[in-house]
Design an enzyme around this catalytic site. Structure first.
Site, PDB file in Angstrom:
ATOM      1  N   SER A 526      27.082  81.301  34.587  1.00 27.12           N
ATOM      2  CA  SER A 526      26.460  82.274  35.827  1.00 27.12           C
ATOM      3  C   SER A 526      26.159  83.571  35.047  1.00 27.12           C
ATOM      4  O   SER A 526      24.320  82.771  34.716  1.00 27.12           O
ATOM      5  CB  SER A 526      27.715  83.424  36.037  1.00 27.12           C
ATOM      6  OG  SER A 526      28.306  84.213  37.224  1.00 27.12           O
ATOM      7  N   ASP A 611      27.543  79.295  47.105  1.00 31.03           N
ATOM      8  CA  ASP A 611      27.573  79.805  46.087  1.00 31.03           C
ATOM      9  C   ASP A 611      26.831  81.664  46.555  1.00 31.03           C
ATOM     10  O   ASP A 611      25.258  81.142  46.464  1.00 31.03           O
ATOM     11  CB  ASP A 611      26.444  79.546  44.971  1.00 31.03           C
ATOM     12  CG  ASP A 611      27.285  80.151  43.331  1.00 31.03           C
ATOM     13  OD1 ASP A 611      27.932  81.221  43.794  1.00 31.03           O
ATOM     14  OD2 ASP A 611      27.375  80.461  42.029  1.00 31.03           O
ATOM     15  N   HIS A 646      30.976  79.589  44.065  1.00 31.39           N
ATOM     16  CA  HIS A 646      30.847  79.857  42.784  1.00 31.39           C
ATOM     17  C   HIS A 646      31.658  79.211  41.979  1.00 31.39           C
ATOM     18  O   HIS A 646      31.179  78.570  40.677  1.00 31.39           O
ATOM     19  CB  HIS A 646      31.150  81.970  42.850  1.00 31.39           C
ATOM     20  CG  HIS A 646      29.862  81.901  41.135  1.00 31.39           C
ATOM     21  ND1 HIS A 646      28.746  81.534  41.077  1.00 31.39           N
ATOM     22  CD2 HIS A 646      30.327  82.547  40.529  1.00 31.39           C
ATOM     23  CE1 HIS A 646      28.411  82.263  40.012  1.00 31.39           C
ATOM     24  NE2 HIS A 646      30.057  82.674  39.456  1.00 31.39           N
TER      25      HIS A 646
END
Length: 668
Positions: A526, A611, A646
């Site tokens: 991320s 995501d 995610h």
């Protein structure tokens, strides 16, 4: 044979990548993005917000197939690693968390099943709700009369929840509320269910809604697109708090009357957070540094409680309220500590929570009437353990916890490296004492004030047992050293964190100054993917390979589009491209925009189709452009999880570690 000669022999071994060396092409198309300046994005066409374009889905599947072919040779090693993972100690499990209501207790399990405990008997009240595909049971709330369950569920992975109200006697659905956050709460009288509605497209939690008797109304709406709403209950379960916040400011409302009552108006850079148990306690930075305050009611004058003004004990991280005690968790120079206070703020004792490169924290719920609290701790090589602390005398109760097990063959510690501007940066690391280091894996994050504590990960033992050193660079932008450390790596200062990561890598790579440098590998997910990808652009030959999990790599593209989730809430973290000075700072580090002809090392990149925090097209675009520019031989692998979001795109540890071991020539 010298250690560097052994390494040379290992690295000389050919890597058994699949014979089909060229990946399926990802075509480019000319696309100009208007703005100042105008930008060319040849892979913009890969963006499909519907996630249903047949050509793009086929491309992602082709990339998956090719990457899996490339990784086929490491499957025996993956199987070995999975078997090892299953054998390693997991440590003490986290205590079961039950919602206690008088003589009954309730628990919602990850599959959505509701269980009830009463009179020593445990029974399932509602069956599992998970199906074959992705499923996450988010928040849940049981009505005060124990007759109605509200549950927030995500069946795609995009964190856009659907809230269902279920009658516990019949099991039938009473209502279904779409596009919500996971925050749910019933009013004290049990007549109203409060939820937070997500804004369409951006998924910003922005409206407080109240559902009652089949009808719903909007009670509050957050107009500022940089602010988010959330809900929580105070410790005494007597007050419901609506919170609005952005990255450095907050504002709170009490919902006791059913209508939001503002506590203090928002003020830029000022945060405050309420809790109540035998009196109110407020955490705030209204005088600069964070401190705790007391008040008769939040609307009255606040009196400073802890620490005393001018006393530097570090920022209070968490706190727990008891009838007779106040327990504060704080951090000094990256180390976790507890302060034990009475309810007047007088400190009885403070003590460390962990040793070495370890971490500790206050665990789970607590009984406010109690005189003890459960503390959980662990380290990079120390499995999780827990022990009770007597709040009256500050002594551990029946303490059998010994910290790092000296009998284990691992060494963990915290070191300091010097960054490019002279700043000293902490690095937590662990290795096996009886093995000469053969490679280094450096992990980093560096955003949102997240400290990236050195948690135990049993899978790491497989790397350590094969001669890897594992390290976490606590770079600026994270929260390891407090608020100033966070600010020094935020916005236009993002380069500081990248420089810190590179400095840590250079220092650890030269583990033994009199021997050859070790192979250095990088990993980040991320926002940590931003860090690693930017470091690869700036020092591509420093690294022998990298794993990037759902990486945020199209910094300017995403932050220039306020229609995307999170963009307007993240200007303070990443910068606003509409402001020239911030644009220039972003342009200097943006991973996608700074790819250039260079020998980029082999990469394994993972993403997820649904995501909503880092949309799938960012990693795909970045890797396509990197393949176009790189003079290295790769491979540059892309794996897309086609179900989930995610949290699903974080990668497979056995696959990732086998990839790194393969690159290091360590296949046994």
């Amino acid at each position: 044979m010298k250690h560097h000669a052994i390494m040379a022999a290992l690295l000389a071994a050919p890597l058994a990548w699949a014979q089909e060396a060229l990946p399926p092409p990802i075509p480019s198309q000319s696309h100009l993005i208007s703005g100042n300046p105008v930008r060319q994005d040849p892979y913009f066409w890969l963006r499909d917000e519907s996630r249903s374009n047949p050509a793009i889905l086929a491309l992602l599947k082709q990339q998956n197939h090719w990457s899996e072919q490339q990784l086929a040779a490491q499957q025996p090693l993956e199987a070995t690693l999975r078997a090892e993972f299953a054998r390693y100690p997991a440590g003490e499990p986290v205590p079961d968390n039950w919602l206690v209501r008088g003589d009954q207790a309730w628990q919602l399990r990850p599959d959505g099943a509701l269980w009830q405990r009463h009179g020593g008997k445990v029974q399932q009240r509602l069956p599992a709700r998970a199906g074959e595909g992705y499923y996450e049971a988010g928040g849940w709330a049981l009505s005060p009369d124990n007759l109605t369950l509200a549950i927030a569920e995500d069946r795609r992975g995009d964190l856009d929840y659907q809230v269902t109200l279920l009658d516990l006697q019949s099991g039938k659905a009473l209502a279904s509320l779409a596009q919500r956050s996971a925050d749910l709460a019933w009013s004290q009288d049990g007549r109203t269910l409060y939820t937070i509605a997500n804004e369409r497209y951006t998924l910003r939690p922005w409206q407080l809604r109240g559902w009652q008797d089949g009808q719903e109304q909007t009670l509050y709406e957050e107009q500022d697109p940089a602010w988010l709403l959330s809900l929580y209950r105070t410790t005494d379960d007597q007050h419901l708090v609506l919170q609005g916040n952005n990255h450095d400011s907050s504002e709170q409302y009490l919902l006791d009357s059913g209508k939001p009552l503002q506590v203090k108006p928002r003020q830029r850079g000022v945060e405050y957070y309420l809790d109540s148990q035998s009196g109110w306690v407020i955490k705030s930075n209204r005088e600069g540094a964070f401190a705790l305050y007391s008040a008769n009611t939040p609307l009255d004058e606040w009196q400073r409680l802890w620490p005393a003004k001018g006393e530097d004990l570090g920022d209070p991280d968490k706190w727990r309220l008891f009838d007779r005690h106040l327990v504060v968790q704080f951090r000094q120079q990256g180390e976790d500590w507890l302060a034990l206070l009475d309810r007047h703020g007088h400190e009885r004792r403070h003590l460390p929570l962990a040793s070495g490169a370890g971490t500790g924290w206050l665990q789970g719920e607590h009984d406010p009437a109690s005189d003890r609290i459960l503390v959980r701790s662990q380290g990079l090589s120390q499995p999780p353990g827990q022990r009770w602390l007597d709040l009256n005398n500050g002594q551990w109760i029946n303490d059998q916890h010994t910290g790092d097990d000296k009998a284990l063959p691992y060494q963990s510690e915290r070191r300091w490296v010097t960054s490019a501007d002279g700043t000293r940066v902490p690095v937590s690391l662990v290795w096996r004492k009886d093995l000469a280091p053969r490679a280094v894996l450096l992990y980093g994050y560096g955003a949102y004030g997240t400290p990236m504590r050195p948690y135990y990960q049993k899978e790491l033992l497989s790397l350590l047992d094969r001669g890897f050193v594992y390290a976490i660079a606590h770079v600026r932008g994270g929260g390891m050293l407090g608020e100033q450390w966070t600010r020094d790596g935020r916005g236009i200062h993002k380069q500081n964190g990248i420089s810190d990561f590179i400095a840590a890598g250079e220092a650890l790579r030269h583990w033994s100054p009199d021997e050859a440098p070790l192979p250095l590998f990088a990993m980040g997910g991320s926002a940590g993917g931003t860090l690693v990808a930017a470091a690869l652009n700036q020092q591509p030959t420093l690294f022998s390979g990298a794993v990037l999990q759902v990486p945020f790599v199209d910094l300017i593209g995403t932050m220039s589009d306020p229609a995307l989730p999170l963009t307007r809430q993240e200007y303070q973290e990443w910068g606003n491209p509409a402001k020239p000075a911030e644009y220039q700072a972003m342009r200097r580090i943006s991973p996608y925009d700074n790819l250039h002809r260079a020998p980029y090392p082999p990469l394994l990149v993972t993403t997820a189709l649904h995501d909503s925090q880092v949309p799938y097209w960012e990693p795909v675009k970045w890797l396509a452009r990197l393949r176009e520019h790189s003079t290295g031989s790769g491979p540059y692998l892309l794996l897309t999880e086609l179900e989930g979001g995610h949290r699903s795109g974080g990668g497979d540890r056995a696959r990732e570690f086998a990839f790194l071991l393969h690159l290091a020539g360590i296949n046994q």
